[in-house]
Motif scaffolding. Structure first.
Motif, PDB file in Angstrom:
ATOM      1  N   ALA A  55      35.056  24.730 -35.652  1.00 43.46           N
ATOM      2  CA  ALA A  55      34.179  23.553 -35.037  1.00 43.46           C
ATOM      3  C   ALA A  55      34.088  24.552 -33.673  1.00 43.46           C
ATOM      4  CB  ALA A  55      35.206  21.890 -34.241  1.00 43.46           C
ATOM      5  N   THR A  56      34.935  24.392 -33.245  1.00 48.39           N
ATOM      6  CA  THR A  56      34.318  25.582 -31.488  1.00 48.39           C
ATOM      7  C   THR A  56      33.429  26.833 -32.024  1.00 48.39           C
ATOM      8  OG1 THR A  56      36.553  25.383 -31.306  1.00 48.39           O
ATOM      9  CG2 THR A  56      36.006  27.269 -29.858  1.00 48.39           C
ATOM     10  N   VAL A  57      33.226  27.664 -33.145  1.00 51.03           N
ATOM     11  CA  VAL A  57      32.398  28.056 -33.343  1.00 51.03           C
ATOM     12  C   VAL A  57      30.914  27.452 -33.643  1.00 51.03           C
ATOM     13  CG1 VAL A  57      31.928  29.938 -34.739  1.00 51.03           C
ATOM     14  CG2 VAL A  57      33.570  30.266 -34.399  1.00 51.03           C
ATOM     15  N   ILE A  58      31.018  26.385 -33.776  1.00 52.34           N
ATOM     16  CA  ILE A  58      30.243  25.350 -34.644  1.00 52.34           C
ATOM     17  C   ILE A  58      29.342  24.662 -33.125  1.00 52.34           C
ATOM     18  CG2 ILE A  58      28.565  23.349 -35.159  1.00 52.34           C
ATOM     19  CD1 ILE A  58      30.669  24.212 -38.236  1.00 52.34           C
ATOM     20  N   LEU A  59      29.757  24.387 -32.645  1.00 54.28           N
ATOM     21  CA  LEU A  59      30.184  23.606 -31.389  1.00 54.28           C
ATOM     22  C   LEU A  59      29.269  24.848 -30.320  1.00 54.28           C
ATOM     23  CD1 LEU A  59      30.809  21.739 -28.680  1.00 54.28           C
ATOM     24  CD2 LEU A  59      31.159  23.903 -27.754  1.00 54.28           C
ATOM     25  N   LYS A  86      24.100  25.035 -40.989  1.00 59.69           N
ATOM     26  CA  LYS A  86      24.997  25.657 -41.911  1.00 59.69           C
ATOM     27  C   LYS A  86      25.306  26.511 -40.987  1.00 59.69           C
ATOM     28  CE  LYS A  86      24.074  28.633 -46.244  1.00 59.69           C
ATOM     29  NZ  LYS A  86      26.111  28.760 -45.966  1.00 59.69           N
ATOM     30  N   SER A  87      27.173  27.223 -41.656  1.00 64.79           N
ATOM     31  CA  SER A  87      27.449  28.073 -40.990  1.00 64.79           C
ATOM     32  C   SER A  87      28.021  29.159 -41.703  1.00 64.79           C
ATOM     33  CB  SER A  87      28.197  27.819 -40.128  1.00 64.79           C
ATOM     34  OG  SER A  87      28.085  27.151 -38.954  1.00 64.79           O
ATOM     35  N   ASN A  88      28.142  30.116 -41.812  1.00 63.14           N
ATOM     36  CA  ASN A  88      28.955  31.511 -42.296  1.00 63.14           C
ATOM     37  C   ASN A  88      30.010  32.045 -41.879  1.00 63.14           C
ATOM     38  OD1 ASN A  88      26.108  31.516 -43.984  1.00 63.14           O
ATOM     39  ND2 ASN A  88      27.575  31.598 -45.610  1.00 63.14           N
ATOM     40  N   GLN A 112      11.098  23.240 -35.597  1.00 67.13           N
ATOM     41  CA  GLN A 112      12.126  24.007 -35.407  1.00 67.13           C
ATOM     42  C   GLN A 112      13.497  24.582 -35.865  1.00 67.13           C
ATOM     43  OE1 GLN A 112      12.725  23.579 -31.378  1.00 67.13           O
ATOM     44  NE2 GLN A 112      10.809  22.955 -30.466  1.00 67.13           N
ATOM     45  N   VAL A 113      13.284  25.953 -36.530  1.00 65.15           N
ATOM     46  CA  VAL A 113      14.023  26.434 -37.169  1.00 65.15           C
ATOM     47  C   VAL A 113      15.048  27.750 -36.142  1.00 65.15           C
ATOM     48  CG1 VAL A 113      15.291  27.685 -39.277  1.00 65.15           C
ATOM     49  CG2 VAL A 113      13.344  25.837 -39.355  1.00 65.15           C
ATOM     50  N   TRP A 114      15.998  27.449 -35.937  1.00 66.11           N
ATOM     51  CA  TRP A 114      17.020  28.100 -35.246  1.00 66.11           C
ATOM     52  C   TRP A 114      17.642  29.321 -35.965  1.00 66.11           C
ATOM     53  CZ3 TRP A 114      14.794  29.455 -30.586  1.00 66.11           C
ATOM     54  CH2 TRP A 114      14.264  28.503 -29.941  1.00 66.11           C
ATOM     55  N   SER A 115      18.762  30.222 -35.898  1.00 62.42           N
ATOM     56  CA  SER A 115      19.205  31.279 -36.131  1.00 62.42           C
ATOM     57  C   SER A 115      20.274  31.963 -34.952  1.00 62.42           C
ATOM     58  CB  SER A 115      18.854  32.421 -37.517  1.00 62.42           C
ATOM     59  OG  SER A 115      17.810  32.021 -38.175  1.00 62.42           O
ATOM     60  N   ALA A 116      21.424  31.664 -35.230  1.00 66.12           N
ATOM     61  CA  ALA A 116      22.211  32.460 -34.426  1.00 66.12           C
ATOM     62  C   ALA A 116      23.445  33.488 -34.989  1.00 66.12           C
ATOM     63  CB  ALA A 116      23.333  31.569 -34.128  1.00 66.12           C
ATOM     64  N   SER A 117      24.059  34.398 -34.291  1.00 65.90           N
ATOM     65  CA  SER A 117      25.323  35.335 -35.012  1.00 65.90           C
ATOM     66  C   SER A 117      26.072  34.662 -33.494  1.00 65.90           C
ATOM     67  CB  SER A 117      24.456  36.353 -34.702  1.00 65.90           C
ATOM     68  OG  SER A 117      23.438  36.621 -35.876  1.00 65.90           O
ATOM     69  N   VAL A 118      27.246  34.442 -33.501  1.00 61.05           N
ATOM     70  CA  VAL A 118      28.519  34.486 -33.071  1.00 61.05           C
ATOM     71  C   VAL A 118      28.789  35.449 -32.993  1.00 61.05           C
ATOM     72  CG1 VAL A 118      30.548  33.303 -31.973  1.00 61.05           C
ATOM     73  CG2 VAL A 118      28.269  31.665 -33.246  1.00 61.05           C
TER      74      VAL A 118
END
Length: 137
Positions: A55-59, A86-88, A112-118
């Motif tokens: 949940a922290t990563v998703i936050l 969605k998260s992987n 809008q569609v956003w992609s994020a890398s953590v």
């Protein structure tokens, strides 16, 4: 188009007393088609297994995507809402700073569609995230 009135300071002021503020999320960049952010892992953010709770990563990723949507709302739009995310997860961490780079994939009038890398403390990618936002009129 990036709205010039959306600044790092304005985003930080808006999260005071809200979930991202409690997590200590810090926006590090707001630019055309992009928002970057980070947070310092605290022990209370761990899952019972001793690793960082998902949940922290998703936050972190979802907040960056939300701030990016806000910063890129079309003229006349009233706001936005998330319609899918969605998260992987590719790895985890126990301590240090995690950061996200959130980039626009699609900036339409209605969605809008956003992609994020953590990235973890050592700079390795630890999660991939995609978020679709519906623009509210």
């Amino acid at each position: 188009m990036l709205r010039p009135e959306v600044t790092i300071e304005r985003l930080h002021a808006g999260q005071e007393g809200k979930l991202p503020g409690h997590y200590g999320l810090r926006v590090t960049a707001v630019a055309q088609g992009r928002v970057d952010a980070e947070l310092e892992i605290q022990p209370w953010m761990h899952a019972p297994n001793g690793f960082l709770h998902a949940a922290t990563v998703i936050l972190l990723a979802d907040t960056a995507a939300g701030y990016a949507s806000f910063a890129h709302l079309p003229d006349g739009a009233k706001g936005f809402t998330t319609i899918e995310l969605k998260s992987n997860f590719l790895g985890t961490a126990k301590e240090g700073t995690i950061r996200t780079e959130c980039v626009a994939e699609h900036l339409g009038r209605n969605t809008q569609v956003w992609s994020a890398s953590v990235f973890g403390p050592e700079g390795r990618r630890m999660a991939l995230f995609r978020c679709t936002q519906m623009v509210l009129w």
